[in-house]
Design an enzyme around this catalytic site. Structure first.
Site, PDB file in Angstrom:
ATOM      1  N   LYS A  87       0.853  -1.184   0.000  1.00  0.00           N
ATOM      2  CA  LYS A  87       0.000   0.000   0.000  1.00  0.00           C
ATOM      3  C   LYS A  87       0.886   1.230   0.000  1.00  0.00           C
ATOM      4  CE  LYS A  87      -4.483   1.054   0.486  1.00  0.00           C
ATOM      5  NZ  LYS A  87      -5.669   0.357   0.001  1.00  0.00           N
ATOM      6  N   GLY A 108     -20.211   7.180   5.308  1.00  0.00           N
ATOM      7  CA  GLY A 108     -19.301   7.514   4.206  1.00  0.00           C
ATOM      8  C   GLY A 108     -19.941   7.174   2.877  1.00  0.00           C
ATOM      9  N   VAL A 109     -20.380   8.213   2.177  1.00  0.00           N
ATOM     10  CA  VAL A 109     -21.012   7.958   0.867  1.00  0.00           C
ATOM     11  C   VAL A 109     -20.175   8.593  -0.237  1.00  0.00           C
ATOM     12  CG1 VAL A 109     -23.388   7.311   1.338  1.00  0.00           C
ATOM     13  CG2 VAL A 109     -22.743   9.680   1.646  1.00  0.00           C
ATOM     14  N   GLY A 110     -18.941   8.106  -0.334  1.00  0.00           N
ATOM     15  CA  GLY A 110     -18.046   8.491  -1.415  1.00  0.00           C
ATOM     16  C   GLY A 110     -18.223   7.477  -2.545  1.00  0.00           C
ATOM     17  N   HIS A 111     -17.101   7.056  -3.130  1.00  0.00           N
ATOM     18  CA  HIS A 111     -17.179   6.152  -4.286  1.00  0.00           C
ATOM     19  C   HIS A 111     -17.892   4.843  -3.955  1.00  0.00           C
ATOM     20  CE1 HIS A 111     -13.974   8.868  -5.687  1.00  0.00           C
ATOM     21  NE2 HIS A 111     -14.418   8.551  -6.885  1.00  0.00           N
ATOM     22  N   VAL A 112     -17.408   4.163  -2.919  1.00  0.00           N
ATOM     23  CA  VAL A 112     -17.975   2.848  -2.597  1.00  0.00           C
ATOM     24  C   VAL A 112     -19.356   2.999  -1.939  1.00  0.00           C
ATOM     25  CG1 VAL A 112     -17.667   0.734  -1.249  1.00  0.00           C
ATOM     26  CG2 VAL A 112     -15.688   1.804  -2.338  1.00  0.00           C
TER      27      VAL A 112
HETATM   28  P1  NAD Z   1     -13.969   8.014  -0.902  1.00  0.00           P
HETATM   29  O1  NAD Z   1     -12.961   8.996  -0.438  1.00  0.00           O
HETATM   30  O2  NAD Z   1     -14.544   8.157  -2.244  1.00  0.00           O
HETATM   31  O3  NAD Z   1     -15.193   7.973   0.124  1.00  0.00           O
HETATM   32  C1  NAD Z   1     -15.051   8.047   1.506  1.00  0.00           C
HETATM   33  C2  NAD Z   1     -16.201   8.892   2.032  1.00  0.00           C
HETATM   34  O4  NAD Z   1     -16.175   8.849   3.448  1.00  0.00           O
HETATM   35  C3  NAD Z   1     -16.101  10.371   1.619  1.00  0.00           C
HETATM   36  O5  NAD Z   1     -17.354  10.817   1.142  1.00  0.00           O
HETATM   37  C4  NAD Z   1     -15.689  11.066   2.902  1.00  0.00           C
HETATM   38  O6  NAD Z   1     -16.149  12.402   2.972  1.00  0.00           O
HETATM   39  C5  NAD Z   1     -16.354  10.179   3.938  1.00  0.00           C
HETATM   40  N1  NAD Z   1     -15.759  10.237   5.268  1.00  0.00           N
HETATM   41  C6  NAD Z   1     -14.451  10.331   5.620  1.00  0.00           C
HETATM   42  N2  NAD Z   1     -14.329  10.331   6.956  1.00  0.00           N
HETATM   43  C7  NAD Z   1     -15.587  10.227   7.462  1.00  0.00           C
HETATM   44  C8  NAD Z   1     -16.123  10.167   8.776  1.00  0.00           C
HETATM   45  N3  NAD Z   1     -15.355  10.216   9.861  1.00  0.00           N
HETATM   46  N4  NAD Z   1     -17.464  10.062   8.903  1.00  0.00           N
HETATM   47  C9  NAD Z   1     -18.275  10.021   7.831  1.00  0.00           C
HETATM   48  N5  NAD Z   1     -17.818  10.078   6.560  1.00  0.00           N
HETATM   49  C10 NAD Z   1     -16.494  10.180   6.390  1.00  0.00           C
HETATM   50  O7  NAD Z   1     -13.308   6.579  -0.697  1.00  0.00           O
HETATM   51  P2  NAD Z   1     -13.818   5.183  -1.278  1.00  0.00           P
HETATM   52  O8  NAD Z   1     -13.011   4.838  -2.452  1.00  0.00           O
HETATM   53  O9  NAD Z   1     -15.291   5.182  -1.339  1.00  0.00           O
HETATM   54  O10 NAD Z   1     -13.336   4.202  -0.107  1.00  0.00           O
HETATM   55  C11 NAD Z   1     -14.062   4.103   1.106  1.00  0.00           C
HETATM   56  C12 NAD Z   1     -13.443   3.025   1.973  1.00  0.00           C
HETATM   57  O11 NAD Z   1     -13.468   1.782   1.286  1.00  0.00           O
HETATM   58  C13 NAD Z   1     -11.989   3.258   2.364  1.00  0.00           C
HETATM   59  O12 NAD Z   1     -11.746   2.750   3.633  1.00  0.00           O
HETATM   60  C14 NAD Z   1     -11.226   2.448   1.323  1.00  0.00           C
HETATM   61  O13 NAD Z   1      -9.943   2.092   1.762  1.00  0.00           O
HETATM   62  C15 NAD Z   1     -12.135   1.255   1.197  1.00  0.00           C
HETATM   63  N6  NAD Z   1     -12.017   0.524  -0.049  1.00  0.00           N
HETATM   64  C16 NAD Z   1     -12.234   1.148  -1.218  1.00  0.00           C
HETATM   65  C17 NAD Z   1     -12.151   0.423  -2.405  1.00  0.00           C
HETATM   66  C18 NAD Z   1     -12.460   1.048  -3.734  1.00  0.00           C
HETATM   67  O14 NAD Z   1     -12.652   0.309  -4.712  1.00  0.00           O
HETATM   68  N7  NAD Z   1     -12.547   2.361  -3.826  1.00  0.00           N
HETATM   69  C19 NAD Z   1     -11.795  -0.936  -2.372  1.00  0.00           C
HETATM   70  C20 NAD Z   1     -11.598  -1.567  -1.140  1.00  0.00           C
HETATM   71  C21 NAD Z   1     -11.701  -0.806   0.019  1.00  0.00           C
END
Ligand code: NAD
Length: 364
Positions: free
Chosen positions: A85, A181-185
């Site tokens: 990582k 957390g409503v980002g990408h995933v």
């Molecule tokens: P992202 O940055 O797109 O989304 C994360 C979201 O969480 C954001 O909207 C952010 O504002 C919010 N956030 C951050 N801290 C917060 C808190 N304390 N309370 C509430 N919301 C909060 O990231 P992502 O790509 O969606 O990944 C999310 C998680 O999934 C991470 O832990 C990442 O390591 C894990 N993950 C992602 C993938 C992938 O394909 N993107 C794959 C495996 C694991």
């Protein structure tokens, strides 16, 4: 570019990592840590997280934990890949530039393929495109898989459905799911859940992200401090790690925890607390491996249909974990760790228990 080895052995998160290095580039402001946990199964693969860590020690700790998680995730997903990582210390919204990502690409290139990078929190496909101008050891490019999150969300969704069937004896329709957390995933998971008839409550530190989920999927919005203790059926951590600590577990009212975030347990033993409270925890690296499968597909030239078929099989692995946990009265995280370690640390393919041609006495 300046590169120094980090002596990480005395840190609590250290787990025999093969290599941990700090890369700095004055011109572009790059400050990155690359942690390679294991290359036993193949080149170490794992995304790059860009985050404004308060201290270098915090960034190193995150890189150590995340890279170990990748070894376990890749092993359990049956991939011929090790675990690694990268973390970049910067604010992804104000401090990230294409020049910095290119410098990161040069850092990745110094590993000559022992580390393969991709997106994680704070990165998007165009960042990986910039990295790709300097190294071939990168995936998640715009012209190829791009954003792996939909694959991740699909795996989480399938596992959540299995957990609901096993634990609650019903499908997701009509259940209440709290997504932190409503980002990408998280947003993609909401889409799948809304389509199946689950009702949603969301929270996000970025108000606009929570609002988007509310508008798109009629989700209720609550404060981030409240989301983990709501009276819901399922809690889905999809933000950063550490949501399942002793204090938070005490307040949880959901009967199932299943989400996309990495490192949900603050410490390795925290799943014992979940077991003690009869909360079904779906191990994070098992359910969120869809993204790395998509990335592996790009690296190892798997057909997309093969990648998708493998994600559809995640619930079979989760079922085994849940059944073993029930039978042995051991936490699910511990069972998943056992299964991953059995793959990761199995003896080499040469079976020394029976004589090989090399062992046979030579005829004179
Ligand atoms: P992202 O940055 O797109 O989304 C994360 C979201 O969480 C954001 O909207 C952010 O504002 C919010 N956030 C951050 N801290 C917060 C808190 N304390 N309370 C509430 N919301 C909060 O990231 P992502 O790509 O969606 O990944 C999310 C998680 O999934 C991470 O832990 C990442 O390591 C894990 N993950 C992602 C993938 C992938 O394909 N993107 C794959 C495996 C694991």
């Amino acid at each position: 570019m300046q590169t120094i080895e980090i002596g990480a052995a005395s840190r609590p998160e250290f787990d025999g990592h093969e290599q941990v290095r700090f890369h700095t580039d004055e011109q572009t402001g790059l400050r990155a840590i690359v942690a390679i946990h294991s290359t036993r199964l193949g080149p170490a693969a794992g995304g790059c997280r860009i985050y404004p860590y308060q201290t270098d020690a915090e960034a190193i700790a995150d890189a150590l934990r995340l890279s170990k998680g990748m070894s376990y995730k890749n092993a359990l997903a049956g991939l011929p890949l090790g675990g690694g990582k990268a973390v970049i210390i910067a604010d992804p919204r104000s401090g990230k530039t294409p020049a910095m990502m290119r410098a990161f690409g040069r850092a990745v290139e110094t590993y000559s393929g022992r580390y393969i990078t991709a997106e994680d929190v704070g990165c998007v496909a165009s960042d990986m495109d910039a990295v790709a101008t300097e190294t071939l050891h990168v995936a998640g490019l715009s012209a190829r898989v791009g954003d792996p999150s939909p694959y991740t969300a699909r795996g989480v969704f399938l596992c959540m459905r299995l957990a609901a069937r096993e634990r609650l004896g019903r499908d997701l329709a009509g259940l209440k799911v709290a997504v932190k957390g409503v980002g990408h995933v998280g947003l993609e998971l909401c889409r799948l859940l809304a389509a199946t008839g689950a009702s949603l409550v969301v929270a996000d530190v970025r108000a606009e992200n929570a609002r988007r989920a509310a508008e798109l999927f009629a989700a209720d919005v609550v404060a981030t401090e409240e989301i983990a203790s709501l009276d819901v059926d399922i809690f889905a951590p999809c933000a950063l790690g550490g949501d399942l600590n002793a204090a938070a577990t005490d307040r949880l009212r959901a009967r199932i925890v299943c989400g996309g975030a990495n490192n949900q347990l603050l410490t390795a033993g925290d799943d014992r607390l979940l077991l003690a409270r009869n909360i079904t925890y779906c191990p994070d690296y098992l359910v969120n491996a869809g993204g790395i499968l998509a990335i592996a597909g790009e690296v190892l030239s798997y057909e997309d249909e093969d990648v998708r078929a493998r994600i559809e099989a995640f619930p079979d692995v989760l079922r085994e974990v849940l059944h073993r946990s029930k039978k042995e009265q051991r936490p699910t995280g511990e069972i998943a760790d056992d299964m991953a370690q059995a793959i990761l640390y199995r003896p080499s393919r040469i079976d020394r228990s029976s004589p090989t041609p090399l062992d046979l006495p030579r005829s004179s």
